[in-house]
Scaffold this motif. Structure first.
Motif, short mmCIF file in Angstrom:
data_model
loop_
_atom_site.label_atom_id
_atom_site.label_comp_id
_atom_site.label_asym_id
_atom_site.label_seq_id
_atom_site.Cartn_x
_atom_site.Cartn_y
_atom_site.Cartn_z
N GLN A 176 0.70 -1.34 -0.17
CA GLN A 176 0.05 0.19 -0.21
C GLN A 176 0.89 1.17 -0.20
OE1 GLN A 176 -3.46 0.43 2.40
NE2 GLN A 176 -3.76 -1.77 2.65
N ASN B 60 -0.85 4.83 -19.16
CA ASN B 60 -0.74 4.30 -17.58
C ASN B 60 -1.51 2.90 -17.48
OD1 ASN B 60 -3.48 5.55 -18.35
ND2 ASN B 60 -3.94 4.79 -16.14
N ILE B 61 -1.66 2.15 -18.36
CA ILE B 61 -2.19 0.69 -18.22
C ILE B 61 -0.79 0.04 -18.10
CG2 ILE B 61 -2.85 -1.24 -19.49
CD1 ILE B 61 -5.24 0.97 -18.89
N LEU C 96 1.04 1.07 -15.63
CA LEU C 96 1.25 1.17 -14.02
C LEU C 96 0.16 0.07 -13.33
CD1 LEU C 96 1.01 4.94 -13.58
CD2 LEU C 96 3.01 3.61 -14.34
N GLY C 97 -1.10 0.08 -14.32
CA GLY C 97 -1.99 -1.17 -13.72
C GLY C 97 -1.33 -2.41 -14.00
N ALA D 141 0.99 -3.00 -11.17
CA ALA D 141 0.19 -2.96 -9.77
C ALA D 141 -0.43 -4.55 -9.65
CB ALA D 141 -0.85 -2.03 -9.79
N LEU E 262 0.64 -4.38 -5.75
CA LEU E 262 0.77 -2.95 -5.38
C LEU E 262 -0.33 -2.01 -5.66
CD1 LEU E 262 4.27 -2.51 -7.12
CD2 LEU E 262 3.96 -3.51 -5.00
N SER E 263 -0.73 -1.43 -4.23
CA SER E 263 -1.73 -0.28 -4.31
C SER E 263 -1.42 0.96 -3.82
CB SER E 263 -3.04 -1.07 -3.54
OG SER E 263 -2.47 -1.17 -2.29
N GLY E 264 -0.38 1.37 -3.88
CA GLY E 264 0.21 2.89 -3.47
C GLY E 264 -0.04 3.65 -4.69
N GLU E 265 0.42 4.99 -4.57
CA GLU E 265 0.27 6.03 -5.47
C GLU E 265 0.80 5.62 -7.10
OE1 GLU E 265 0.86 9.90 -4.14
OE2 GLU E 265 1.23 10.56 -6.00
N ASN E 266 0.27 6.18 -7.87
CA ASN E 266 0.94 5.74 -9.23
C ASN E 266 0.73 6.74 -10.21
OD1 ASN E 266 -1.71 4.05 -10.87
ND2 ASN E 266 -1.95 4.58 -8.66
N LEU E 267 1.82 6.99 -10.90
CA LEU E 267 1.92 8.31 -11.89
C LEU E 267 2.55 8.09 -12.93
CD1 LEU E 267 1.20 11.35 -12.42
CD2 LEU E 267 3.21 11.92 -11.13
N CYS E 268 1.97 8.39 -14.20
CA CYS E 268 2.75 8.18 -15.60
C CYS E 268 2.94 9.40 -16.13
CB CYS E 268 1.68 7.31 -16.32
SG CYS E 268 2.49 6.93 -18.06
N HIS F 46 9.13 14.41 -8.63
CA HIS F 46 8.08 13.54 -8.52
C HIS F 46 8.28 12.58 -7.65
CE1 HIS F 46 5.24 15.28 -11.48
NE2 HIS F 46 6.24 15.02 -12.53
N MET G 201 6.20 11.92 -4.09
CA MET G 201 5.62 10.58 -3.73
C MET G 201 5.92 9.98 -2.32
SD MET G 201 5.07 7.92 -6.77
CE MET G 201 3.68 7.97 -7.87
#
Lengths: 396, 216
Positions: free
Chosen positions: B79, B121-122, B124-125, B128, B133-139, B153, B157
């Protein structure tokens, strides 16, 4: 001590109209803007869309960019909304230290117009029509036209893109890295999007019905919205009208599926919990939720489940997508503007066409415009790729 | 308050094979195409993850990079593990595939399996999902790597509660691939690992894009 971040200007363009006033009027009177396609050239005549009611020529004359041929529909509506936000904030662009823009298709509409002719004959058309095809190109031309010289970022996290731009701007200001910023997003309709969403079988041929048992899917829309963010200190010093405080935000990943949400809405739940924590708020402090509420069977059920888990007693929930359709990359910013309007107008806007709310996770819904003092409003935006964001705006 | 970010390990795609912390962990082999190369690398890494084959090349490349980076040592606080990926060419591989399907004048037939990948950003999915992984994600889409921006960045985070970051750059266009990935941890005390800095990002970003070809 981190700096307080406030909103001092906002602008919006959707199928409800140009500008905050026109949008507000429609929201207050319960008048949606979704109708069969009139402007997008598609053979999917059966799919209702939330189109911005202006063709390319009208958008150009409304926004007046320096080199119109380079401007896509996405960029044109972005420019109109961004100008409104800057004007409201009484800020000159050369004093702006950041522009964060979210979009998922960028200049796709121009590309679609350009290629059929070009594929037949290489001399057909001008490359300038596709010069700003990519998402970053849209942000750059927007910054250049407005004269913003500071930090520039383009975010594409699908349907949560523009709420993530607001979150990024707020954090950078809070951390003292920039003084102020304009943040939001835009997406113009394109055949690329319509066909893609149609293939996922999550479009409704009728008007969408968020949170209703009979819901079949979403209606696509287009739009643009931006907010101007600055430190509370600066805003107070200059005597500006503060529209709202940005009090909490969070982003998480649902880690379940590319396009579907996990059954219990884990990512959504965590985003709401973390946003509350960040803002030092308890669930009971939230007066109103502007839900992601796309009207797909999967989203609404899992979002409702997540809201039920976080909130022992459900605050009144609405989905303004029943007015605008799903404006994708712009949705987070559009709904941020609507959330801030709920605070300023002391009014919660309804979810239209909600007759039989989904029963499994009972929530309180707003089904007609309700006058109510809203002090803290939470807005959800979830994107493909499991990207979940929540943001909280509070009365200044 | 200043928290230091330390690099636990670093992965690079160099000339068609994966390097972890400077050592090659897979080898380059002759393949028909970038797609075939991706499958070959998957097999070399002994991954048992059938979902890999449903992905587009961009997600495959990202998944391979993170696999090399993380291996069996999955993050202990899913998380609080953030994913931060930079990219220049967005999801162009799948955008083109989708465009081709819908441009068919006789039978335009978009495929949901293709369309889902028309967003960068898929990646990142997929990362995850693979590592829970369910933390913050950014592309972030950027024409070039700006170390200051990447560093900023990462710091933001970490400041928002992420204790660990999967941070990198992933691009696929035509037969060209580019990837590097860092595993970064927040650390207050002394450590032997190198500290994340703009110079370090500059160094790792320095490797050239690899173009798949039949010869090495």
């Amino acid at each position: 001590m981190p700096k307080g971040v406030v909103v001092t200007g906002m602008g919006v363009v959707t199928c409800l109209g140009f500008g905050v006033e026109e949008n507000l009027l429609a929201l207050k009177s319960g008048r949606h803007g979704i109708a069969p396609p009139e402007l997008l050239r598609t053979f999917h005549h059966e799919m209702p869309l939330g189109e911005v009611r202006a063709d390319r020529g009208e958008l150009i004359s409304r926004s007046g960019p320096t080199h119109p041929p380079f401007w896509s529909r996405t960029a044109l509506i972005a420019l109109i909304a961004a100008r409104e936000a800057l004007q409201m904030a009484q800020i000159t662009p050369n004093h702006l230290t950041g522009l964060m823009n979210g979009t998922t298709v960028g200049g796709m509409d121009r590309t679609e117009d350009f290629y059929p002719g070009f594929m037949e004959n290489e001399r057909h058309g001008h490359m300038r029509e596709v010069f700003n095809h990519d998402c970053g190109g849209t942000s750059e031309q927007l910054a250049e036209e407005l004269g913003v010289r500071g930090f520039l970022a383009s975010i594409n996290t699908a349907c949560s893109s523009s709420v993530n731009t607001i979150m990024l701007a707020a954090r950078m200001i809070r951390a003292g890295r920039i003084k102020n910023a304009i943040a939001g997003g835009a997406d113009g309709l394109s055949r690329f999007t319509l066909n893609g969403f149609n293939s996922l079988m999550i479009l409704d041929k009728e008007l969408c019905r968020p949170f209703d048992q009979s819901r079949k899917g979403l209606n696509l829309g287009e739009g643009a919205a931006y907010v101007v963010l600055e430190t509370e200190e600066d805003a107070l010093k200059s005597g500006k009208r503060i529209l709202a405080r940005v009090s909490g935000y969070a982003n998480t990943n649902d880690a379940h599926h590319q396009t579907a949400s996990s059954p219990d809405g884990t990512g959504a739940r965590m985003a709401m919990e973390e946003a509350l924590k960040e803002g030092g708020l308890r669930p009971a402090d939230i007066d109103h939720i502007n839900a992601h509420g796309t009207a797909t069977p999967n989203n609404d059920e899992t979002e409702a489940a997540a809201i039920r888990t976080v909130f022992a007693s459900s605050p009144p929930v609405t989905s303004t997508k029943s007015f605008t359709g799903h404006t994708l990359g712009a949705a987070g910013a559009v709904e941020s503007v609507f959330s801030i309007l709920s605070i300023g107008e002391r009014m919660m806007f309804p979810t239209l066409r909600l007759e039989n709310p989904l029963s499994e996770h009972p929530l309180t819904y707003v089904t007609s415009p309700e006058n109510r003092t809203v002090n803290h409003v939470l807005s959800n935006s979830f994107g493909f790729g499991g990207n979940c964001s929540s943001i909280i705006f509070s009365r200044p | 308050m200043s928290t230091k970010l330390h690099i636990v390990s670093a992965v690079q795609l160099r000339e068609g094979c994966w390097h972890r912390d400077g050592r090659a962990v897979t080898e380059w082999r002759q393949n028909e195409s970038l797609a075939a190369w991706l499958s070959d690398q998957y097999r070399q890494l002994n991954m048992a993850y059938p979902k890999f084959f449903k992905m587009d090349s961009l997600c495959k490349l990202a998944t391979l990079a993170v696999e090399v980076l993380v291996g069996d040592e999955t993050p202990v606080n899913p998380q609080q593990t953030g994913i931060l990926v930079f990219n220049r060419t967005s999801s162009i591989v799948s955008d083109c595939a989708h465009q081709e399907l819908i441009s068919d004048s006789v039978n335009p037939l978009p495929s949901p399996a293709v369309f889902v990948y028309t967003l960068p950003n898929i990646m990142l999915g997929e990362i995850a999902i693979r590592y829970r992984l369910s933390g913050e994600n950014l592309c972030v889409i950027s024409d070039v790597a700006r170390p200051e921006e990447i560093f900023m960045h990462a710091e933001l985070m970490a400041a928002s509660g992420m204790t660990e970051l999967i941070l990198g750059w992933v691009d696929v266009i035509d037969q060209q691939a580019r990837a590097w990935m860092l595993r970064v941890k927040k650390h207050d005390g002394e450590t032997n690992n190198s500290q994340l800095s703009t110079q370090l990002i500059k160094d790792i970003d320095n490797i050239p894009t690899w173009t798949h070809s039949l010869k090495s």
